[in-house]
Enzyme design. Structure first.
Site, short mmCIF file in Angstrom:
data_model
loop_
_atom_site.label_atom_id
_atom_site.label_comp_id
_atom_site.label_asym_id
_atom_site.label_seq_id
_atom_site.Cartn_x
_atom_site.Cartn_y
_atom_site.Cartn_z
CB VAL A 1 -25.76 3.65 -1.47
CG1 VAL A 1 -26.35 2.67 -0.27
CG2 VAL A 1 -26.18 5.05 -0.94
CG HIS B 1 -17.90 3.76 -7.00
ND1 HIS B 1 -17.20 4.78 -6.24
CD2 HIS B 1 -17.78 4.30 -8.25
CE1 HIS B 1 -16.77 5.77 -7.20
NE2 HIS B 1 -17.07 5.34 -8.29
CE LYS C 1 -4.45 0.91 0.20
NZ LYS C 1 -5.59 0.08 -0.30
P1 NAD Z 1 -17.21 4.88 -2.33
O1 NAD Z 1 -16.40 6.26 -1.93
O2 NAD Z 1 -17.62 5.01 -3.72
O3 NAD Z 1 -18.60 5.09 -1.39
C1 NAD Z 1 -18.42 5.10 0.01
C2 NAD Z 1 -20.00 5.76 0.44
O4 NAD Z 1 -19.97 5.74 1.85
C3 NAD Z 1 -20.17 7.28 -0.15
O5 NAD Z 1 -21.27 7.28 -0.88
C4 NAD Z 1 -19.92 8.05 1.10
O6 NAD Z 1 -20.70 9.17 0.81
C5 NAD Z 1 -20.62 7.25 2.14
N1 NAD Z 1 -20.20 7.47 3.47
C6 NAD Z 1 -19.01 8.05 4.04
N2 NAD Z 1 -19.26 8.09 5.15
C7 NAD Z 1 -20.20 7.67 5.56
C8 NAD Z 1 -21.07 7.62 6.92
N3 NAD Z 1 -20.48 8.11 8.14
N4 NAD Z 1 -22.21 7.18 6.92
C9 NAD Z 1 -22.66 6.59 5.83
N5 NAD Z 1 -22.30 6.80 4.38
C10 NAD Z 1 -21.12 7.14 4.72
O7 NAD Z 1 -16.51 3.85 -1.96
P2 NAD Z 1 -16.44 2.32 -2.49
O8 NAD Z 1 -15.67 2.11 -3.74
O9 NAD Z 1 -18.13 2.10 -2.76
O10 NAD Z 1 -15.81 1.48 -1.49
C11 NAD Z 1 -16.74 1.46 -0.11
C12 NAD Z 1 -15.91 0.98 0.95
O11 NAD Z 1 -15.58 -0.67 0.49
C13 NAD Z 1 -14.69 1.52 1.05
O12 NAD Z 1 -14.35 1.32 2.61
C14 NAD Z 1 -13.52 0.70 0.38
O13 NAD Z 1 -12.30 1.32 1.07
C15 NAD Z 1 -13.97 -0.69 0.46
N6 NAD Z 1 -13.52 -1.32 -0.88
C16 NAD Z 1 -13.72 -0.97 -2.00
C17 NAD Z 1 -13.51 -1.88 -3.07
C18 NAD Z 1 -13.86 -1.50 -4.49
O14 NAD Z 1 -13.75 -2.11 -5.35
N7 NAD Z 1 -14.34 -0.24 -4.56
C19 NAD Z 1 -13.01 -2.86 -3.08
C20 NAD Z 1 -12.42 -3.22 -1.70
C21 NAD Z 1 -12.78 -2.60 -0.80
#
Ligand code: NAD
Length: 363
Positions: A193, A195, A92
């Site tokens: 909600v 990605h 990372k």
């Molecule tokens: P993203 O940033 O697109 O979505 C996160 C959502 O959470 C956003 O809509 C944001 O407004 C919301 N959020 C933030 N703080 C909040 C709170 N206190 N209460 C409610 N909602 C809140 O991120 P993502 O790509 O959808 O990823 C979601 C999680 O999964 C992250 O923790 C990320 O590290 C993890 N993750 C993602 C992937 C991937 O392929 N995108 C892979 C592995 C892990």
């Protein structure tokens, strides 16, 4: 390898001691006077392959906090790849930055040069604060980049793969808890909600699950409510919601000493990394409460599997087959944890370490 009990409980500036406790191979600190770029690349374990993990840019309060974050995240990547059966190690990078004006093309190409200096031992990707724009700059200086958009020759957005894996992990945990993996009529609370959360909901509605969502971003909530019949709750009151399944898809550490006594669910299965604030203490608290926890680094592995597709040139079928294994693996982890009177998180770490040890023994 050490057990999880030897880990540090809070950030410290003692770098080598932390590297020993977390079992890191190498850390690169970088600084560029001209652009103001500064940060850390952590290579946790390269037994299975090059250390892959995204680049996070964040306004860390101090260096100690930044080091703590990069150590924990890179270690998680090692376990994520190992338990998901792919030949990648864990790494990372973090960049400490509060001034968005500094984030110029030169800033990112300098970062690309630091990645290149590791000669492929570390492969970078997108993470919080980095997108295809930054990836394009980084790629000017290094080919050790994954998670590229399709038009740049990459495998595209990992989120649908991550969401599918989370959905499968959720079903497996439901089968373990209830004897059936049907989500028909199950109450599911999704925090975040974005990605992944949006794609996850697409799967859940097909099974007639009863969905409740919370997000701090009104645009993301609107995107869901226009498409699906869901209940929206205030992000501050999610732990008041009576639900069968809690799916953390926003932030890490939401499963902690404050939230666990309030939780009204039977299962936790979501996409966020490092959901347990302390993997030992909170893993045990969940076990004591009879809540089944699907380990995050296992069920959110679809994204890194998609990166692996890009690195190794896998076909769509080969990639999907790897993601589909998340169902069986989740069930096996929950079963083994019960049989060994352990927690699913500890069991999943043991399984990930076993594969690394086997690879070491085979040379
Ligand atoms: P993203 O940033 O697109 O979505 C996160 C959502 O959470 C956003 O809509 C944001 O407004 C919301 N959020 C933030 N703080 C909040 C709170 N206190 N209460 C409610 N909602 C809140 O991120 P993502 O790509 O959808 O990823 C979601 C999680 O999964 C992250 O923790 C990320 O590290 C993890 N993750 C993602 C992937 C991937 O392929 N995108 C892979 C592995 C892990």
């Amino acid at each position: 390898m050490s057990t999880t009990s030897s880990l540090f409980k809070q950030p410290t500036s003692d770098i080598l001691a932390q590297m020993q406790a977390y079992e890191h191979e190498q850390i690169l600190y970088f600084n560029d006077k001209e652009t103001g770029l500064k940060g850390i690349i952590a290579v946790h374990d390269t037994t299975l392959g090059p250390a892959l993990g995204g680049c996070r840019i964040w306004n860390y309060a101090n260096e100690t906090e930044a080091l703590w974050d990069v150590l924990r995240l890179s270690r998680g990547m090692t376990y994520k790849s190992s338990i998901n059966g792919i030949n990648l190690g864990g790494g990372k990078s973090i960049i400490i930055n509060s001034d968005k004006n500094l984030r110029t093309e030169k800033f990112w190409t300098r970062f690309g040069e630091f990645v290149e200096s590791l000669n492929g031992k570390y492969i970078t990707a997108e993470d919080v604060g980095t997108s295809t724009k930054e990836i394009a700059y980084i790629m000017q200086k290094t080919k050790h980049v994954s998670g590229k958009p399709i038009e740049m020759g990459g495998a595209g957005d990992p989120s649908p793969f991550t969401a599918f894996g989370v959905y499968l992990g959720m079903k497996a945990a439901t089968k373990f808890a209830t004897g059936s993996d049907s989500l028909n009529g199950k109450k599911i609370l999704i925090q975040g909600v974005g990605h992944v959360g949006q794609y996850l909901i697409d799967h859940l509605v097909k099974e007639n699950a009863i969905i409740t969502i919370a997000d701090i971003n009104a645009t993301n909530i609107e995107a869901i409510t226009q498409k699906h019949n869901v209940t929206v709750v205030d992000p501050q009151s999610i732990f008041d919601v009576d639900t069968d399944i809690y799916a953390p898809c926003a932030l890490g550490a939401t499963v902690n000493s404050d939230s666990i006594p309030k939780l009204k669910c039977e299962i936790i299965a979501g996409a966020a990394n490092n959901q347990l604030a302390d993997e030992l203490i909170h893993g045990q608290m969940l076990k004591d409460r009879g809540i089944h926890y699907a380990p995050d680094f296992l069920i959110n592995g679809g994204g890194v599997i998609n990166c692996y597709k890009e690195v190794k040139g896998l076909t769509d079928n080969e990639t999907n087959a790897l993601v589909e294994k998340i169902y069986e693996k989740t069930y096996q982890v929950l079963e083994r944890a019960r049989n060994e009177n352990s927690t699913p998180q500890e069991t999943a770490i043991i399984i990930a370490k076993e594969r690394i040890e086997q690879a070491k023994n085979k040379g």
